[in-house]
Design an enzyme around this catalytic site. Structure first.
Site, PDB file in Angstrom:
ATOM      1  N   LYS A 228       0.870  -1.147   0.019  1.00 52.02           N
ATOM      2  CA  LYS A 228       0.034  -0.204  -0.100  1.00 52.02           C
ATOM      3  C   LYS A 228       0.754   1.061  -0.013  1.00 52.02           C
ATOM      4  O   LYS A 228       0.754   2.202  -0.672  1.00 52.02           O
ATOM      5  CB  LYS A 228      -0.804  -0.089   1.078  1.00 52.02           C
ATOM      6  CG  LYS A 228      -1.814   1.214   1.255  1.00 52.02           C
ATOM      7  CD  LYS A 228      -2.798   0.893   2.455  1.00 52.02           C
ATOM      8  CE  LYS A 228      -3.306   2.266   2.615  1.00 52.02           C
ATOM      9  NZ  LYS A 228      -4.590   2.472   4.099  1.00 52.02           N
ATOM     10  N   GLU A 234      10.801  -4.795   3.720  1.00 55.61           N
ATOM     11  CA  GLU A 234      10.845  -6.152   3.371  1.00 55.61           C
ATOM     12  C   GLU A 234      10.533  -6.170   1.951  1.00 55.61           C
ATOM     13  O   GLU A 234      11.069  -7.134   1.056  1.00 55.61           O
ATOM     14  CB  GLU A 234       9.939  -6.890   4.147  1.00 55.61           C
ATOM     15  CG  GLU A 234      10.287  -7.367   5.656  1.00 55.61           C
ATOM     16  CD  GLU A 234       9.868  -6.186   6.814  1.00 55.61           C
ATOM     17  OE1 GLU A 234       9.460  -4.804   6.177  1.00 55.61           O
ATOM     18  OE2 GLU A 234      10.033  -6.382   7.939  1.00 55.61           O
ATOM     19  N   GLY A 289      -4.783  -1.799   5.394  1.00 56.36           N
ATOM     20  CA  GLY A 289      -3.822  -2.892   4.669  1.00 56.36           C
ATOM     21  C   GLY A 289      -4.496  -4.553   5.290  1.00 56.36           C
ATOM     22  O   GLY A 289      -4.482  -5.175   4.489  1.00 56.36           O
ATOM     23  N   ARG A 290      -4.687  -4.601   6.220  1.00 58.70           N
ATOM     24  CA  ARG A 290      -5.513  -5.633   7.086  1.00 58.70           C
ATOM     25  C   ARG A 290      -6.675  -6.154   6.564  1.00 58.70           C
ATOM     26  O   ARG A 290      -7.205  -7.258   6.859  1.00 58.70           O
ATOM     27  CB  ARG A 290      -5.196  -6.015   8.455  1.00 58.70           C
ATOM     28  CG  ARG A 290      -5.609  -4.651   9.156  1.00 58.70           C
ATOM     29  CD  ARG A 290      -5.150  -4.797  10.554  1.00 58.70           C
ATOM     30  NE  ARG A 290      -5.566  -3.445  11.452  1.00 58.70           N
ATOM     31  CZ  ARG A 290      -4.983  -2.390  11.299  1.00 58.70           C
ATOM     32  NH1 ARG A 290      -3.706  -2.349  10.859  1.00 58.70           N
ATOM     33  NH2 ARG A 290      -5.194  -1.409  12.221  1.00 58.70           N
ATOM     34  N   GLU A 375      -3.546  -6.026  15.313  1.00 60.95           N
ATOM     35  CA  GLU A 375      -2.871  -4.786  14.915  1.00 60.95           C
ATOM     36  C   GLU A 375      -4.163  -3.625  15.061  1.00 60.95           C
ATOM     37  O   GLU A 375      -3.983  -2.490  15.035  1.00 60.95           O
ATOM     38  CB  GLU A 375      -2.507  -5.010  13.309  1.00 60.95           C
ATOM     39  CG  GLU A 375      -1.731  -3.797  13.002  1.00 60.95           C
ATOM     40  CD  GLU A 375      -0.917  -4.043  11.381  1.00 60.95           C
ATOM     41  OE1 GLU A 375      -1.734  -3.899  10.573  1.00 60.95           O
ATOM     42  OE2 GLU A 375       0.325  -4.276  11.599  1.00 60.95           O
ATOM     43  N   HIS A 406      -3.070 -32.349  19.583  1.00 62.30           N
ATOM     44  CA  HIS A 406      -1.724 -33.216  19.872  1.00 62.30           C
ATOM     45  C   HIS A 406      -0.512 -32.255  20.381  1.00 62.30           C
ATOM     46  O   HIS A 406       0.336 -33.074  20.362  1.00 62.30           O
ATOM     47  CB  HIS A 406      -1.497 -34.228  18.909  1.00 62.30           C
ATOM     48  CG  HIS A 406      -2.559 -35.043  18.353  1.00 62.30           C
ATOM     49  ND1 HIS A 406      -2.903 -36.418  18.939  1.00 62.30           N
ATOM     50  CD2 HIS A 406      -3.525 -34.896  17.477  1.00 62.30           C
ATOM     51  CE1 HIS A 406      -4.146 -36.723  18.544  1.00 62.30           C
ATOM     52  NE2 HIS A 406      -4.274 -35.896  17.558  1.00 62.30           N
ATOM     53  N   LYS A 534      10.494   0.127  13.035  1.00 62.85           N
ATOM     54  CA  LYS A 534      11.041   0.246  11.852  1.00 62.85           C
ATOM     55  C   LYS A 534      12.203   1.249  11.985  1.00 62.85           C
ATOM     56  O   LYS A 534      12.822   1.091  11.230  1.00 62.85           O
ATOM     57  CB  LYS A 534      10.022   0.651  10.852  1.00 62.85           C
ATOM     58  CG  LYS A 534       8.764  -0.279  10.435  1.00 62.85           C
ATOM     59  CD  LYS A 534       7.742   0.364   9.688  1.00 62.85           C
ATOM     60  CE  LYS A 534       6.606  -0.604   9.564  1.00 62.85           C
ATOM     61  NZ  LYS A 534       5.606  -0.033   8.784  1.00 62.85           N
TER      62      LYS A 534
HETATM   63  O1  LIG Z   1       1.283  -2.610   2.390  1.00 61.71           O
HETATM   64  P1  LIG Z   1       2.461  -2.119   2.990  1.00 61.71           P
HETATM   65  O2  LIG Z   1       2.528  -0.693   2.929  1.00 61.71           O
HETATM   66  O3  LIG Z   1       3.647  -2.672   2.468  1.00 61.71           O
HETATM   67  O4  LIG Z   1       2.418  -2.405   4.372  1.00 61.71           O
HETATM   68  C1  LIG Z   1       2.394  -3.905   4.943  1.00 61.71           C
HETATM   69  C2  LIG Z   1       1.910  -3.987   6.391  1.00 61.71           C
HETATM   70  O5  LIG Z   1       2.905  -3.159   7.181  1.00 61.71           O
HETATM   71  C3  LIG Z   1       2.035  -2.663   8.266  1.00 61.71           C
HETATM   72  O6  LIG Z   1       2.111  -1.204   7.935  1.00 61.71           O
HETATM   73  C4  LIG Z   1       2.853  -2.800   9.513  1.00 61.71           C
HETATM   74  O7  LIG Z   1       4.066  -2.309   9.410  1.00 61.71           O
HETATM   75  C5  LIG Z   1       0.789  -3.292   8.216  1.00 61.71           C
HETATM   76  O8  LIG Z   1      -0.305  -2.549   8.775  1.00 61.71           O
HETATM   77  C6  LIG Z   1       0.743  -3.337   6.722  1.00 61.71           C
HETATM   78  O9  LIG Z   1      -0.416  -4.362   6.203  1.00 61.71           O
END
Ligand SMILES: O=P(O)(O)OC[C@H]1O[C@](O)(CO)[C@@H](O)[C@@H]1O
Length: 569
Positions: A228, A234, A289-290, A375, A406, A534
């Protein structure tokens, strides 16, 4: 009564809570005083003196009274410590917290995310029929673009750098840009179309991408970079690694665009990163995002199961939106689930909520819910910035059944934590072994039955004697075999794992989380807590790169960084 049977009676739990905390552990009114409805609930919990078994014995209609159907889902919430009086008190709290108005505000696109001044219009992503609002029009355009992409890829018309059709899709994203599509692709494995294989990479650990590189042919691999913000470490690092892999394997720079699609609300950043603007699908500020798997972030799902089934998924979620918008609170599935979780977390001292889907392909569902719930509700202040005078959201955890039986179910049955459970099961399996599905279903409902009824000392002794133990040995071992029971659970039944039912189930939990946020006074749509890590991660990375560890850091962090720097290569 067996004292263990009473371990989790509301009376004891509430007494403990009341002793350990101030009056303001309960949902407050606008002046930060516990509201009368919260006080009434606390008293109700303190006076609670019935076991679940007694509730069932006293009311032969209990499972009919405390169950309902919505959007193809069936919820049985009868195995909970509640009566109509409890529900009435919880509903009073919901009205005091203006939940009906809050539901309207969410679905009408008001700026419910007050810290970022944004609506949270995930419901607009699953509109049906003709688009009626500017947001729905934007969604319709994006869906049309997704459809073209899916069609091209399914017909083998999207080719890679040497002219061969794309065979593998790798979604690069993390958090909401990973978990939703990953969970759904796994859950709907029975619907996968053979043309394409969809893979997911999230972790900054090079091992994640490395595994993909080992398996796939670069010439026929297409990467979806889903972010987003288009600013997530990452995702950007993994996208760079994918680009390098392609180039090192013979892809010319001008052919790279054949291998990347971006999905982002920040088109400028995506272009600056090198994405071709014709391969960027939009997202919008008004989608969290979620809550985004229904947007273009769901492209991997549409590629895996086809656009028709992706629309069935949207339709299932829409059916739940409709139910959430129109059902009275006492017949409203997301609201009831929220009230029940509120009851246990705020008045019974429960700190966690387990989610146990009895479905192999729902493996990622608990992880998906962890982000959705934790979150959203893991906050220290209320919407106006005042410290929360009560607990925030719960710790959500779980795993697919029957595997969990189990490992950790031992603690559910005999540990001394109160863990409310959501069981999820399907009536039918998409796989052709009815016998195994009967076992699976039996495992699921026997777990909720065992949690409810437990095993008394007398039963344990009798069982041991029947197996040939001496009276003395039976007495010695029985206490170890006692299972207190009286432990609450909900059971959700899906007819089958279909796109429609998974859409409805996921939307059910989205709306449950929102309802809970209203009861708790929390903004469910921001996540400032993740930022500090971060920021510090960036500073520490610089130190590891330069070898210059600031002595202003705490000695532990300095030593850990030095240990990394001093490693022998
Ligand atoms: O879609 P993006 O901006 O890469 O964010 C990924 C995820 O990182 C977060 O911002 C948390 O760091 C989440 O809320 C989000 O879903």
């Amino acid at each position: 009564m067996d004292p263990l049977t009473m371990t989790f009676s509301g009376a004891q739990a509430a007494e403990k809570t009341a002793k350990a905390s101030t009056q303001l552990t309960m949902a407050p009114d606008n002046n930060n005083n516990p509201s009368p409805s919260a006080v009434a609930l606390q008293q109700h919990a303190e006076q609670w003196n019935r076991t679940l078994s007694e509730l069932f014995t006293q009311d032969s209609q209990r499972s009919q009274t405390y169950s309902l159907e919505a959007a193809s889902l069936y919820l049985d919430y009868s195995k909970n410590h509640l009566t109509q009086d409890t529900i009435d008190k919880l509903l009073q709290l919901a009205h005091d917290r203006q939940l009906p108005t809050a539901i309207e505000a969410l679905l009408n696109g008001e700026k419910v995310n007050n810290t970022e001044q944004r609506p949270a219009l995930h419901s607009a992503l699953r509109f049906q029929g003709q688009p009626k609002t500017p947001e729905e029009e934007a969604v319709a355009e994006s869906l049309a673009r997704m459809e073209e992409i899916v069609d091209q890829l399914h017909r083998g018309k999207w080719t890679g750098y040497n002219g061969d059709a794309i065979t593998d899709i790798v979604n690069i994203g993390i958090g909401g840009s990973d978990l939703g599509p990953r969970m759904m692709c796994d859950a709907l494995a029975a619907y996968h179309q053979a043309e394409l294989k969809v893979h997911f990479v999230a972790n900054i650990d090079a091992a994640d991408m490395g595994d993909i590189f080992k398996q796939l042919n670069p010439a026929t691999t297409l990467f979806i970079v889903a972010s987003k913000s288009f600013g997530t470490l990452e995702t950007l690092e993994n996208a760079k690694a994918a680009r390098t892999w392609l180039i090192e394997n013979g892809c010319r720079m001008e052919m790279l665009q054949q291998h990347f699609i971006a999905i982002s609300a920040n088109v400028e950043k995506a272009v600056a990163f090198g994405m071709s603007s014709k391969n960027i699908l939009p997202m919008w500020d008004w989608v969290g995002g979620r809550y985004s798997l229904w947007s273009a972030i769901g492209l991997p799902i549409a590629l895996a199961i086809g656009m028709q089934q992706f629309n069935a998924l949207r339709a299932g979620a829409h059916a739940m939106d409709d139910h959430f918008a129109t059902a009275p609170l006492d017949q409203n599935m997301p609201v009831l689930l929220a009230l029940i979780q509120y009851w246990y977390s705020q008045h019974w001292g429960a700190q966690t909520q387990a989610v146990l889907p009895y479905s192999h392909h729902m493996h990622y569902f608990p992880q998906f819910l962890q982000q959705l719930d934790m979150e959203s509700l893991g906050k220290r202040v209320d919407k106006s910035g005042q410290p929360l005078p009560h607990k925030s959201g719960s710790i959500v955890w779980g795993a697919e059944g029957s595997n969990g039986q189990h490992s950790f179910h031992q603690l559910l049955h005999q540990g001394n934590h109160l863990v409310p459970v959501d069981f999820i099961a399907t009536l039918r399996s998409g796989y052709s072994n009815p016998h195994q599905h009967q076992h699976l279903f039996a495992c699921c409902i026997s777990q909720s039955q065992a949690l409810l009824q437990g095993k008394s000392h007398t039963q344990a002794v009798d069982e041991l004697l029947a197996k040939g133990a001496s009276q003395e040995e039976a007495e010695r071992l029985a206490e170890h075999q006692v299972i207190p029971g009286n432990r609450p659970s909900n059971t959700l039944i899906l007819e089958e794992l279909t796109p429609f039912s998974m859409g409805a189930l996921t939307a059910l939990y989205e709306h449950k989380v929102y309802s809970l946020s209203v009861l708790l006074g929390i903004n469910a749509f921001d996540q400032w807590g993740v930022e500090l890590g971060k920021q510090l991660g960036g500073e520490i990375f610089k130190a590891l790169e330069s070898g210059d560890v600031p002595d202003s850091w705490d000695s532990s962090t300095q030593a850990l960084a030095q240990r990394f720097l001093n490693q022998e290569t």
